[in-house]
Design an enzyme around this catalytic site. Structure first.
Site, PDB file in Angstrom:
ATOM      1  N   CYS A  23       2.417   1.444  -4.842  1.00 34.44           N
ATOM      2  CA  CYS A  23       2.118   0.194  -4.406  1.00 34.44           C
ATOM      3  C   CYS A  23       1.649  -0.498  -5.778  1.00 34.44           C
ATOM      4  O   CYS A  23       1.824  -1.873  -5.636  1.00 34.44           O
ATOM      5  CB  CYS A  23       1.162   0.011  -3.533  1.00 34.44           C
ATOM      6  SG  CYS A  23      -0.538   0.965  -3.621  1.00 34.44           S
ATOM      7  N   TYR A  30       0.739  -1.336   0.122  1.00 34.45           N
ATOM      8  CA  TYR A  30      -0.013  -0.054  -0.024  1.00 34.45           C
ATOM      9  C   TYR A  30       1.131   1.195   0.132  1.00 34.45           C
ATOM     10  O   TYR A  30       2.081   1.392   0.396  1.00 34.45           O
ATOM     11  CB  TYR A  30      -0.766  -0.051   1.370  1.00 34.45           C
ATOM     12  CG  TYR A  30      -0.219   0.526   2.629  1.00 34.45           C
ATOM     13  CD1 TYR A  30      -0.423   1.469   3.025  1.00 34.45           C
ATOM     14  CD2 TYR A  30       0.305  -0.628   3.384  1.00 34.45           C
ATOM     15  CE1 TYR A  30       0.376   2.025   4.217  1.00 34.45           C
ATOM     16  CE2 TYR A  30       0.771  -0.507   4.618  1.00 34.45           C
ATOM     17  CZ  TYR A  30       0.691   0.999   5.019  1.00 34.45           C
ATOM     18  OH  TYR A  30       1.333   1.145   6.199  1.00 34.45           O
ATOM     19  N   CYS A  31       0.173   2.242  -0.542  1.00 35.37           N
ATOM     20  CA  CYS A  31       0.822   3.467  -0.506  1.00 35.37           C
ATOM     21  C   CYS A  31      -0.097   4.754  -0.387  1.00 35.37           C
ATOM     22  O   CYS A  31      -1.319   4.558   0.021  1.00 35.37           O
ATOM     23  CB  CYS A  31       1.905   3.737  -1.536  1.00 35.37           C
ATOM     24  SG  CYS A  31       0.859   3.539  -3.088  1.00 35.37           S
ATOM     25  N   THR A  32      -0.045   5.910  -0.698  1.00 33.99           N
ATOM     26  CA  THR A  32      -0.985   7.000  -0.571  1.00 33.99           C
ATOM     27  C   THR A  32      -2.006   6.900  -1.508  1.00 33.99           C
ATOM     28  O   THR A  32      -3.207   6.874  -0.943  1.00 33.99           O
ATOM     29  CB  THR A  32      -0.129   8.492  -0.561  1.00 33.99           C
ATOM     30  OG1 THR A  32       1.016   8.534   0.061  1.00 33.99           O
ATOM     31  CG2 THR A  32      -1.111   9.492  -0.465  1.00 33.99           C
ATOM     32  N   ILE A  64      -4.146   4.503   0.710  1.00 27.97           N
ATOM     33  CA  ILE A  64      -4.762   4.817   1.636  1.00 27.97           C
ATOM     34  C   ILE A  64      -5.725   5.779   1.462  1.00 27.97           C
ATOM     35  O   ILE A  64      -6.873   5.821   2.142  1.00 27.97           O
ATOM     36  CB  ILE A  64      -3.577   5.656   2.535  1.00 27.97           C
ATOM     37  CG1 ILE A  64      -2.420   4.572   3.075  1.00 27.97           C
ATOM     38  CG2 ILE A  64      -4.275   6.032   3.907  1.00 27.97           C
ATOM     39  CD1 ILE A  64      -1.408   5.295   3.551  1.00 27.97           C
TER      40      ILE A  64
END
Length: 265
Positions: free
Chosen positions: A200, A193-195, A227
């Site tokens: 990701c 996951y990432c922003t 996210i």
């Protein structure tokens, strides 16, 4: 695109969008000029990155102007499926407009990883990740780990509970970090996951390829929309803190509002 008006405060009149798409672009310089001209005419500010592998953008301004720009971009068949994530603020969190051509829209320095030329790694909806974390395993009974692909200072602002954090300082360090830590992913279902999804997505493609190459028993997913989409759909379940963003808000809370402790005055 979500076209709802802000509900948290009538004073928040600035629409912020973030979006990316991996797609082959054969004339990025020409596209840069077109997109810059449109954004400038509409009074938008932010950053648009264009490369042969795709587009990555963060823009802010009056809602009608932002959506007019997005609708024009969607008129190009390559970008018809764009679905920007939206949030609201009182002020434009960018000082100027930048539209740039770059070698990569997110730098990994790993030329074999080209999401515009390969099938995506499986994308996991936010609701499914929450359910897996609620029950402690995936639907096959495998242990689930979340793998943060962001820089260490971003992780410090907020992250999933118990997330794997390799303390990288830039995304191009991710491949080396994996090689140093790959054994800890064996036997796991890994959700990168990432922003907002861009890092990701590249990371999941790399992880999937490398897991096969090294004979790891790892099932790899990317968190769809990152996210920000998770906040939008399920709130902050299994997540602590805020989400760092690369503009003057510095961070947004699980309601996608600027975090009061992080806004730059």
């Amino acid at each position: 695109m979500n076209t709802a008006v802000p509900t948290d405060s009538d004073s928040k009149t600035v629409l912020n969008i973030s979006c990316y798409q991996f797609v082959a672009i054969d004339a990025p310089d020409a596209l840069r000029d077109t997109l810059h001209e449109r954004a400038q005419a509409l009074g938008l500010k932010g950053t648009v990155l264009i490369a042969e592998e795709g587009i990555n953008l963060f823009l802010a301004g009056p809602a009608d102007a932002v959506r007019t720009w997005v609708d024009a971009l969607r008129g190009d068949a390559r970008f018809a499926a764009l679905a920007p994530k939206e949030s609201w603020s009182d002020e434009v969190p960018f000082r100027k407009l930048l539209v740039k051509v770059k070698p990569e829209i997110i730098r990994m320095n790993h030329p074999t990883i080209r999401p515009d030329q390969a099938p995506r790694a499986p994308a996991l909806p936010a609701g499914t990740l929450k359910r897996w974390l609620d029950q402690g395993h995936d639907d096959e009974g495998r242990p689930v780990v979340t793998l943060d692909t962001r820089n260490g200072f971003e992780v410090d602002v907020g992250a999933f509970d118990g997330a794997i954090d390799w303390r990288i300082t830039k995304f191009s360090e991710f491949p080396d970090a994996f090689q140093a830590h790959r054994a800890e992913l064996d036997g796991k279902t890994v959700v990168s996951y990432c922003t907002g999804g861009i890092r990701c997505e590249k990371a999941a493609l790399y992880l999937d390829q490398e897991a096969v190459r090294h004979g790891l028993d790892a099932k790899v997913y990317q968190l769809e929309g990152g996210i920000l989409k998770y906040f939008e759909e399920v709130g902050n379940a299994h997540y602590h803190g805020d989400c760092f963003v690369f503009d003057e808000r510095r961070a947004v809370d699980p309601e996608l509002a600027p975090s009061p402790d992080s806004v730059v005055e």
